[in-house]
Design a protein around this motif. Structure first.
Motif, PDB file in Angstrom:
ATOM      1  N   ALA A  17       3.660   5.801  -3.103  1.00  0.00           N
ATOM      2  CA  ALA A  17       4.866   6.599  -3.349  1.00  0.00           C
ATOM      3  C   ALA A  17       4.832   7.165  -4.761  1.00  0.00           C
ATOM      4  O   ALA A  17       4.690   6.428  -5.727  1.00  0.00           O
ATOM      5  CB  ALA A  17       6.100   5.730  -3.157  1.00  0.00           C
ATOM      6  N   PRO A  18       4.965   8.460  -4.916  1.00  0.00           N
ATOM      7  CA  PRO A  18       4.843   9.070  -6.237  1.00  0.00           C
ATOM      8  C   PRO A  18       5.937   8.651  -7.200  1.00  0.00           C
ATOM      9  O   PRO A  18       5.741   8.676  -8.412  1.00  0.00           O
ATOM     10  CB  PRO A  18       4.922  10.574  -5.944  1.00  0.00           C
ATOM     11  CG  PRO A  18       5.597  10.688  -4.612  1.00  0.00           C
ATOM     12  CD  PRO A  18       5.201   9.464  -3.870  1.00  0.00           C
ATOM     13  N   ALA A  19       7.100   8.214  -6.651  1.00  0.00           N
ATOM     14  CA  ALA A  19       8.194   7.880  -7.551  1.00  0.00           C
ATOM     15  C   ALA A  19       8.015   6.532  -8.204  1.00  0.00           C
ATOM     16  O   ALA A  19       8.685   6.201  -9.167  1.00  0.00           O
ATOM     17  CB  ALA A  19       9.527   7.885  -6.782  1.00  0.00           C
ATOM     18  N   GLN A  20       7.094   5.715  -7.633  1.00  0.00           N
ATOM     19  CA  GLN A  20       6.928   4.384  -8.179  1.00  0.00           C
ATOM     20  C   GLN A  20       6.089   4.450  -9.440  1.00  0.00           C
ATOM     21  O   GLN A  20       5.008   4.994  -9.474  1.00  0.00           O
ATOM     22  CB  GLN A  20       6.224   3.481  -7.146  1.00  0.00           C
ATOM     23  CG  GLN A  20       6.896   3.461  -5.805  1.00  0.00           C
ATOM     24  CD  GLN A  20       8.298   2.918  -5.884  1.00  0.00           C
ATOM     25  OE1 GLN A  20       8.581   2.053  -6.719  1.00  0.00           O
ATOM     26  NE2 GLN A  20       9.188   3.436  -5.077  1.00  0.00           N
ATOM     27  N   GLY A  21       6.579   3.836 -10.496  1.00  0.00           N
ATOM     28  CA  GLY A  21       5.863   3.863 -11.759  1.00  0.00           C
ATOM     29  C   GLY A  21       4.914   2.708 -11.889  1.00  0.00           C
ATOM     30  O   GLY A  21       4.892   1.807 -11.091  1.00  0.00           O
ATOM     31  N   ASP A  29       0.838  -1.199   0.000  1.00  0.00           N
ATOM     32  CA  ASP A  29       0.000   0.000   0.000  1.00  0.00           C
ATOM     33  C   ASP A  29       0.877   1.255   0.000  1.00  0.00           C
ATOM     34  O   ASP A  29       0.624   2.219  -0.744  1.00  0.00           O
ATOM     35  CB  ASP A  29      -0.900  -0.013   1.237  1.00  0.00           C
ATOM     36  CG  ASP A  29      -2.197   0.730   1.002  1.00  0.00           C
ATOM     37  OD1 ASP A  29      -2.420   1.201  -0.127  1.00  0.00           O
ATOM     38  OD2 ASP A  29      -2.985   0.853   1.953  1.00  0.00           O
ATOM     39  N   GLY A  30       1.919   1.206   0.833  1.00  0.00           N
ATOM     40  CA  GLY A  30       2.822   2.352   0.868  1.00  0.00           C
ATOM     41  C   GLY A  30       3.584   2.528  -0.426  1.00  0.00           C
ATOM     42  O   GLY A  30       3.786   3.656  -0.901  1.00  0.00           O
ATOM     43  N   ALA A  31       4.012   1.399  -1.015  1.00  0.00           N
ATOM     44  CA  ALA A  31       4.761   1.479  -2.275  1.00  0.00           C
ATOM     45  C   ALA A  31       3.891   2.030  -3.402  1.00  0.00           C
ATOM     46  O   ALA A  31       4.370   2.784  -4.262  1.00  0.00           O
ATOM     47  CB  ALA A  31       5.280   0.091  -2.650  1.00  0.00           C
ATOM     48  N   LEU A  32       2.607   1.682  -3.397  1.00  0.00           N
ATOM     49  CA  LEU A  32       1.709   2.186  -4.445  1.00  0.00           C
ATOM     50  C   LEU A  32       1.453   3.678  -4.267  1.00  0.00           C
ATOM     51  O   LEU A  32       1.204   4.388  -5.247  1.00  0.00           O
ATOM     52  CB  LEU A  32       0.380   1.426  -4.406  1.00  0.00           C
ATOM     53  CG  LEU A  32       0.449  -0.077  -4.685  1.00  0.00           C
ATOM     54  CD1 LEU A  32      -0.932  -0.693  -4.625  1.00  0.00           C
ATOM     55  CD2 LEU A  32       1.080  -0.338  -6.042  1.00  0.00           C
TER      56      LEU A  32
END
Length: 514
Positions: free
Chosen positions: A507-511, A502-505
């Motif tokens: 994160a704005p830097a994650q494409g 959930d946190g990784a999704l």
């Protein structure tokens, strides 16, 4: 584990309810049959033969057999009969408990001294008076021994009810096995064993009280059993928010996605509960019957298993057709694909791939007679396997079925030479396994698709809470989340992995991949 205690207590309560209901129903059926069988060898032959036949069927198979039967009945009688959950579990466990009660009742009643019966006749007792005042008291210790055996069997077998959607302590065991969370497995086993031992001791106390005419023992044990059942039946505090049931199949990715959905719904103001460890057919039927309101399935599974299609097409076209079919046939809404695919992927060890120059399933054809094929327990019975066989003449030396979580270990240890892996499983890359190409396109696409039931589809707020997940999960992130649960060291629970995802999704830097 601390955060799991409320869930464990809830599952324990449901386990008690199911076990006591099955044991009670078995007593109601078996005791009259036992009396009739004790007086007639013909009746005894029929009843004991039937009960013995039931006992030869594995408990898991007995549970599974009620699914198609109740499904057919539900088509006639509607929602009053559910092929999932409590009813099939109750029926299967009741049948399983019949034999020890019935056999001990017959044995106990036939062992009453004829002189005692003749004495009862001599004082003018009626048949009912003889049974109630003479035969039943003398036979009751033997009958109670059968009841104790039935109780232990029933409580143990009730863990299998998880497979048909009935919450029980088996939820912990199945989830722990798939995620290799042994503390969860141990918690489920200890709770079930503790319950069985406690009930057996209390029934033993009743048996002793009957044998030695110690009424206090009978009352104390009876009150203890009644209090235990009362606690299990005590209604749980009502949630002050709408409750949504989230379903999941029996592998790590499903547990992680269920927890991810749960986090999003809780943030939107819903209370959630989970029904995990369900088979592919079971979980879709649960969604169609509104017993589960949300879960993630895979396009290829719905396409082949539910729609009975064996003509894989472009991914977008498959998803569109699935959406139309699910709504028209079952009122189910497909919210959208999550953004990654988890297809069947044939994988081999890297040294075998190099040594035997294996790049595709075409290459496997020439080495298949020397290979052992390892699969999950469903794959060999699925249409996808037939489609693969139609495209590639694979004749393996042997086949072995594993629970999904153990397939990868089997390949590493040489117990299998090729496996039907899942493409989003992080253990493929972690072990360096080589995934073989499917140049003939035999396997359909398996886009993860988010589906909601008829009632959930009418809840606009719920659907809006889930929509941000559509197209948002890259396969790399899903593999990482899966691996956090499946790896041997520094393992995470599905809930913790879902929190990471959930946190990784967010994160704005994650494409995104799609």
């Amino acid at each position: 584990m601390n955060q799991d205690w409320p869930r464990i207590l809830d599952l324990l309560a449901q386990h008690v309810q199911l076990s006591f209901a099955a044991l009670g129903l078995a007593l109601v059926i078996a005791l009259p049959l036992g009396i009739a069988s004790a007086r007639s060898r013909t009746v005894a032959g029929v009843t004991l033969g039937f009960a013995s036949l039931i006992q030869t069927i594995p408990a898991l198979a007995l549970l599974a057999l009620f699914f198609p039967l109740l499904l057919a009945l539900s088509a006639v009688f509607g929602d009053a009969i559910s092929p999932l959950g409590f009813l099939p579990s109750l029926l299967a466990l009741t049948l399983y408990a019949l034999l020890p009660i019935l056999r001990n009742a017959v044995t106990g009643l036939r062992s009453v001294e004829p002189a005692m019966v003749e004495a009862a006749d001599g004082v003018g007792m009626t048949a009912l008076q003889k049974l109630w005042l003479v035969e039943a008291p003398l036979a009751s210790p033997t009958i109670m021994a059968g009841v104790r055996t039935a109780a232990v069997w029933t409580i143990g077998a009730a863990t299998l009810s998880t497979t048909v959607g009935q919450p029980s302590l088996g939820d912990l065991i199945f989830a722990g096995l798939q995620t290799q969370n042994w503390s969860l497995v141990l918690a489920g086993c200890l709770a079930a064993a503790g319950l069985a031992i406690s009930v057996d001791l209390l029934l033993g106390l009743i048996e002793s009280g009957i044998r030695w005419r110690k009424h206090l023992r009978i009352w104390l044990a009876g009150i203890a059993l009644a209090l235990g059942l009362g606690a299990a039946l005590w209604p749980a505090p009502q949630a002050d928010r709408p409750v949504v049931t989230i379903g999941a199949k029996r592998f790590s990715e499903q547990y992680v996605l269920a927890r991810l959905i749960g986090r999003r719904l809780e943030a939107a103001g819903y209370a959630v509960r989970y029904r995990e460890g369900l088979g592919s057919a079971v979980v879709f039927r649960a969604l169609a019957s509104d017993e589960v309101q949300v879960y993630v399935d895979y396009a290829g599974t719905i396409w082949t298993n539910e729609m009975q299609r064996q003509d894989p097409g472009p991914r977008a076209q498959m998803i569109a057709e699935i959406a139309r079919w699910a709504k028209a046939q079952h009122g189910v809404r497909l919210v959208g694909p999550l953004g990654f695919e988890n297809t069947y992927a044939f994988a081999v060890r890297p040294d075998d791939a190099r040594r035997l120059r294996l790049r595709s399933l075409d290459d496997v054809v020439r080495v298949a007679p020397q290979f052992v094929f390892g699969t999950d327990v469903e794959f060999l019975e699925r249409p996808e396997w037939q489609m693969v066989q139609a495209a590639y003449p694979l004749r393996f030396k042997g086949r072995r079925a594993f629970e999904p979580t153990f397939m990868y270990r089997a390949l590493s240890l040489g117990e299998a030479d090729i496996i039907s892996a899942f493409s989003s499983d992080g253990r493929i890359a972690a072990n360096g396994f080589v995934v073989l190409d499917d140049p003939k396109g035999a396997i359909p696409s398996y886009d993860a698709i988010l589906m909601v039931s008829r009632s959930a589809a009418r809840d606009a707020r719920l659907v809006e809470a889930l929509k941000p997940l559509v197209g948002a999960i890259p396969v790399e992130k899903m593999r990482e989340a899966n691996y956090r649960v499946d790896r041997d060291d520094n393992k995470q629970s599905p809930a913790d992995s879902a929190a990471w995802l959930d946190g990784a999704l967010a994160a704005p830097a994650q494409g995104k991949t799609r």
